[in-house]
Design an enzyme around this catalytic site. Structure first.
Site, PDB file in Angstrom:
ATOM      1  N   ARG A  21       0.839  -1.210   0.000  1.00 59.62           N
ATOM      2  CA  ARG A  21       0.000   0.000   0.000  1.00 59.62           C
ATOM      3  C   ARG A  21       0.875   1.261   0.000  1.00 59.62           C
ATOM      4  NH1 ARG A  21      -1.632   2.997   4.471  1.00 59.62           N
ATOM      5  NH2 ARG A  21      -3.635   4.076   4.333  1.00 59.62           N
ATOM      6  N   SER A  73      10.041 -19.402  -5.954  1.00 60.91           N
ATOM      7  CA  SER A  73      10.103 -19.807  -7.358  1.00 60.91           C
ATOM      8  C   SER A  73      11.388 -20.549  -7.725  1.00 60.91           C
ATOM      9  CB  SER A  73       9.978 -18.564  -8.246  1.00 60.91           C
ATOM     10  OG  SER A  73      10.152 -18.907  -9.589  1.00 60.91           O
ATOM     11  N   ILE A 127       9.093 -13.062   8.845  1.00 58.56           N
ATOM     12  CA  ILE A 127       8.872 -13.109  10.301  1.00 58.56           C
ATOM     13  C   ILE A 127      10.168 -13.422  11.048  1.00 58.56           C
ATOM     14  CG2 ILE A 127       6.446 -13.797  10.106  1.00 58.56           C
ATOM     15  CD1 ILE A 127       7.449 -16.665  11.048  1.00 58.56           C
ATOM     16  N   ASP A 128      11.205 -13.905  10.338  1.00 54.74           N
ATOM     17  CA  ASP A 128      12.389 -14.434  11.021  1.00 54.74           C
ATOM     18  C   ASP A 128      13.300 -13.367  11.625  1.00 54.74           C
ATOM     19  OD1 ASP A 128      11.461 -16.875  10.184  1.00 54.74           O
ATOM     20  OD2 ASP A 128      12.835 -17.034   8.488  1.00 54.74           O
ATOM     21  N   ARG A 163       3.425 -30.018  34.096  1.00 51.59           N
ATOM     22  CA  ARG A 163       4.183 -30.632  33.005  1.00 51.59           C
ATOM     23  C   ARG A 163       5.284 -29.710  32.500  1.00 51.59           C
ATOM     24  NH1 ARG A 163      -1.125 -32.685  29.659  1.00 51.59           N
ATOM     25  NH2 ARG A 163      -1.110 -34.832  30.400  1.00 51.59           N
ATOM     26  N   MET A 170       9.245 -20.846  14.860  1.00 47.55           N
ATOM     27  CA  MET A 170       9.912 -20.732  13.553  1.00 47.55           C
ATOM     28  C   MET A 170      11.165 -19.858  13.657  1.00 47.55           C
ATOM     29  SD  MET A 170       7.096 -20.456  10.561  1.00 47.55           S
ATOM     30  CE  MET A 170       6.482 -21.935   9.774  1.00 47.55           C
ATOM     31  N   ARG A 172      13.732 -20.379  10.859  1.00 44.11           N
ATOM     32  CA  ARG A 172      14.674 -21.012   9.924  1.00 44.11           C
ATOM     33  C   ARG A 172      16.002 -21.299  10.628  1.00 44.11           C
ATOM     34  NH1 ARG A 172      14.064 -21.556   4.454  1.00 44.11           N
ATOM     35  NH2 ARG A 172      12.467 -19.976   4.336  1.00 44.11           N
ATOM     36  N   GLU A 223      13.318 -23.675  15.589  1.00 40.57           N
ATOM     37  CA  GLU A 223      13.251 -24.828  14.672  1.00 40.57           C
ATOM     38  C   GLU A 223      14.623 -25.198  14.102  1.00 40.57           C
ATOM     39  OE1 GLU A 223      10.910 -24.064  11.148  1.00 40.57           O
ATOM     40  OE2 GLU A 223      11.855 -22.128  10.809  1.00 40.57           O
ATOM     41  N   GLN A 255       2.302 -18.722  13.215  1.00 43.83           N
ATOM     42  CA  GLN A 255       3.150 -17.540  13.449  1.00 43.83           C
ATOM     43  C   GLN A 255       3.232 -16.624  12.230  1.00 43.83           C
ATOM     44  OE1 GLN A 255       6.874 -19.143  15.871  1.00 43.83           O
ATOM     45  NE2 GLN A 255       5.924 -20.729  14.646  1.00 43.83           N
TER      46      GLN A 255
HETATM   47  O1  F6P Z   1      11.097 -17.574   6.425  1.00 45.91           O
HETATM   48  C1  F6P Z   1       9.884 -17.661   7.064  1.00 45.91           C
HETATM   49  C2  F6P Z   1       9.595 -19.075   7.481  1.00 45.91           C
HETATM   50  O2  F6P Z   1       8.329 -19.092   8.107  1.00 45.91           O
HETATM   51  C3  F6P Z   1      10.640 -19.734   8.365  1.00 45.91           C
HETATM   52  O3  F6P Z   1      10.523 -19.352   9.721  1.00 45.91           O
HETATM   53  C4  F6P Z   1      10.361 -21.189   8.116  1.00 45.91           C
HETATM   54  O4  F6P Z   1      11.509 -21.970   8.329  1.00 45.91           O
HETATM   55  C5  F6P Z   1       9.969 -21.216   6.663  1.00 45.91           C
HETATM   56  O5  F6P Z   1       9.533 -19.906   6.338  1.00 45.91           O
HETATM   57  C6  F6P Z   1       8.883 -22.186   6.305  1.00 45.91           C
HETATM   58  O6  F6P Z   1       8.687 -22.132   4.942  1.00 45.91           O
HETATM   59  P1  F6P Z   1       7.461 -22.812   4.171  1.00 45.91           P
HETATM   60  O7  F6P Z   1       6.215 -22.066   4.556  1.00 45.91           O
HETATM   61  O8  F6P Z   1       7.806 -22.633   2.736  1.00 45.91           O
HETATM   62  O9  F6P Z   1       7.415 -24.222   4.625  1.00 45.91           O
END
Ligand code: F6P
Length: 323
Positions: A21, A73, A127-128, A163, A170, A172, A223, A255
């Protein structure tokens, strides 16, 4: 420069719509025409390109996802794919591009610029928060608040059942999300790829007799941590401490969704607008970020190769507050 193409690419992030936007409205304000390229590089190749006017971006500032859609892509990684994309860009008389995405998207833009000389400005949308050249990326603030909301809920059930919960977030290969939500969520441990001593800290936590009196705990794991994800950790800890009642939650793509936070909307709006200013000033192959509240241009090479580090102070803080 008359006509600019804008696209979102890679994983979607809340605030991408607000960013598009701002690109559209700042472009029109400055007498430019704006085209929207749908599905990122895929749409560039398949000629999925639409006109955007000020009305086409009405009522989207509050929406998560990206109305332009996005993709990762593979075709654009090939010379043939990029040649097709260039043909379409030329036919639409697009003079410059604004790419909203992460590292892979920046890499595509950089190669395209080197091959065809199309000026491109990259904006950090992921988001990372793992991108060099900006303090925060678009979507990060919303994502940590979403993850935190889940952790607060998990805390209720962890407390009731006494527990241990392992919560996988997430990120990466980076631990920005994990570290921030661990601190904000009062976690007893956090495992991130940047801290190789974190597993020992978690074991210390369970071995410490004073701490074992505590009836429940939350361990946040990124992750990308080298110890593995939540399910692997659950197995490891169960084998070591059979008395503990352990459960795992993988927060996953929740997330990535949701209405962007105020911070993300403002960041996205600023960056979208600054991308147009950068192009009008003749910038060709840079990313635009905000560092210490100042707009910063970073050449693609540097933005792609540069490593943004998590704060050592925050790692220490998480340890101190978990005593
Ligand atoms: O880069 C954003 C992200 O959400 C990472 O945190 C995660 O590892 C990855 O994308 C997941 O990718 P996809 O949605 O292609 O599985």
């Amino acid at each position: 420069m008359k006509r600019i193409g804008v696209y979102t690419s890679g994983g979607d992030a809340p605030g991408m719509n607000a960013c598009v936007r701002a690109v559209v409205r700042t472009g029109i304000y400055n007498g430019l025409e704006i085209k929207g390229i749908k599905r990122g590089y895929e749409g560039m190749i398949s000629n999925n390109i639409i006109d955007l006017d000020r009305q086409s971006v009405a009522n989207i500032i509050q929406r998560g996802g990206t109305f332009l859609k996005t993709a990762r892509s593979e075709a654009f990684m090939t010379k043939e794919g990029r040649a097709k994309a260039f043909e379409n860009i030329k036919n639409h008389e697009i003079d410059a591009l604004v790419c909203i995405g992460g590292n892979g998207s920046y890499t595509g833009a950089k190669i395209f610029y080197e091959e065809y000389g199309i000026p491109c400005v990259g904006l950090p949308g992921t988001i990372d928060n793992d991108l060099y050249g900006t303090d925060f990326t678009i979507g990060y603030d919303t994502a940590i608040n979403t993850a935190l909301d889940s952790i607060d809920k998990i805390r209720d059930t962890a407390h009731s059942h006494e527990r241990v919960f392992i919560v996988e977030v997430m990120g990466r290969n980076s631990g920005f999300i994990a570290l921030d939500v661990a601190i904000a969520g009062g976690a007893e441990g956090v495992l991130i790829p940047e801290d190789l001593g974190d597993w020992d800290k978690v074991l210390n936590h369970f071995n410490n007799p004073r701490k074992r009196k505590k009836s429940f705990s939350i361990i946040v794991v990124a992750e990308g941590d080298e110890q593995g994800g939540a399910l692997i950790l659950e197995k490891k800890l169960t084998a070591m401490y059979p008395d503990l009642k352990i459960r795992s939650t993988i927060l996953g793509h929740v997330q990535r969704g949701g209405s962007p936070s105020a911070r993300d909307r403002i960041l996205a709006s600023r960056l979208g607008s600054e991308a147009i200013h950068a192009l009008l000033q003749g910038e060709q192959a840079v990313t635009v970020g905000i560092v210490s509240d100042k707009v910063v241009y970073t050449p693609f090479n540097q933005a792609i190769e540069g490593k943004k580090s998590v704060s050592e102070n925050l790692i220490k803080l998480a340890e101190i507050l978990a005593i």
